[in-house]
Write an enzyme that holds these catalytic residues in place. Sequence first.
Site, short mmCIF file in Angstrom:
data_model
loop_
_atom_site.label_atom_id
_atom_site.label_comp_id
_atom_site.label_asym_id
_atom_site.label_seq_id
_atom_site.Cartn_x
_atom_site.Cartn_y
_atom_site.Cartn_z
N GLU A 24 -5.08 0.91 38.02
CA GLU A 24 -4.89 0.65 39.46
C GLU A 24 -3.42 0.84 39.86
OE1 GLU A 24 -6.81 -3.18 39.43
OE2 GLU A 24 -8.70 -2.17 38.93
N SER A 59 -15.70 -3.69 32.55
CA SER A 59 -16.99 -4.38 32.65
C SER A 59 -17.36 -5.14 31.37
CB SER A 59 -18.10 -3.40 33.06
OG SER A 59 -17.83 -2.85 34.34
N GLU A 89 -9.00 1.42 28.68
CA GLU A 89 -9.86 1.10 29.82
C GLU A 89 -10.31 2.39 30.50
OE1 GLU A 89 -9.04 -3.16 31.40
OE2 GLU A 89 -7.73 -1.79 32.44
N LYS A 128 -6.06 -9.73 38.61
CA LYS A 128 -5.78 -8.82 39.74
C LYS A 128 -5.34 -9.66 40.95
CE LYS A 128 -8.83 -5.56 37.55
NZ LYS A 128 -9.75 -4.46 37.61
N ASN A 179 -7.42 -10.38 33.30
CA ASN A 179 -6.57 -9.78 34.33
C ASN A 179 -7.16 -10.18 35.68
OD1 ASN A 179 -5.13 -8.20 36.10
ND2 ASN A 179 -5.94 -6.23 35.38
N GLY A 187 -14.84 -2.43 36.85
CA GLY A 187 -15.43 -3.04 38.04
C GLY A 187 -16.71 -2.36 38.51
N HIS A 195 -1.58 -0.28 34.21
CA HIS A 195 -3.01 -0.42 34.55
C HIS A 195 -3.42 0.76 35.44
CE1 HIS A 195 -6.75 -1.93 36.21
NE2 HIS A 195 -6.80 -2.73 35.17
#
Length: 253
Positions: free
Chosen positions: A97, A213, A167, A11, A9, A173, A95
């Site tokens: 985000e 991660s 996730e 991003k 991904n 991250g 996702h």
Amino acid sequence: MRKPVIAGNWKMYKTLAEAKDFVEQLKEKQVDSNKIETVICAPALFLNSLVQVAKDSFISIGAQTMHEEKEGAFTGEVSGNQLQDLGVQYVVIGHSERRQYFNETDESVNKKVKAAFENNLTPIICVGETLEQREQNETESIVSTQVMAALEGLSEENVKNSIIAYEPIWAIGTGKTATADDANDVCQAIRETVLDGFGEEVSSSVRIQYGGSVKPENIEELLSKEHIDGALVGGASLQVDSFVKLLEAGQNA
Ligand SMILES: O=C(CO)COP(=O)(O)O
């Protein structure tokens, strides 16, 4: 036997030239598509070019989100119909985000998953808990609720062909990974949720990825676990070398 799927991904990273260069380099690598499914989820702007570059290779191209309507006055949005038309095959949906910054909800995720199937796209459905929820021991109930909501009203066949990505938000991250055993436990809970809703055949076929991660140093252990069928990868998918290491681990899993 579930085939592992490793999806990068990207991003909001890379220029078009960098994106094309990455796929050109990746396609020269020896990756056995019988053993591993490889997906690059790129910014929408690059999808058209990347589908062309990846043609006749082991690499499939995915989008990072889509709108649930086929067309309409939705400035700035991209529909599943438009993605399919380009030759895109996968789409990340829900996702964290997107849920956090763009107000996506379990309800909109469900609509997008249905729209993905209507357009022959494989959805990679993201679920996961916050650190606070984990500390309150709510992980499995939060994640199960997200999974049931995302899959509501889908046919058994479509659920079987979905990819669910677990996730944990606190691991994205941050360099913090869930231990492989913890990740496996949550992936098992997801599979049990699918079992309750859709039965044994569906739950034993649906693929469940871990994300957060993931890197060359931890992928092997994650993939050695019974309920983890691949990875959704941010940072470590941005360099060809590290991404290839993940694919190699997936091939040997
Ligand atoms: O959000 C992620 C993939 O969708 C995970 O990102 P990182 O691999 O950078 O933690």
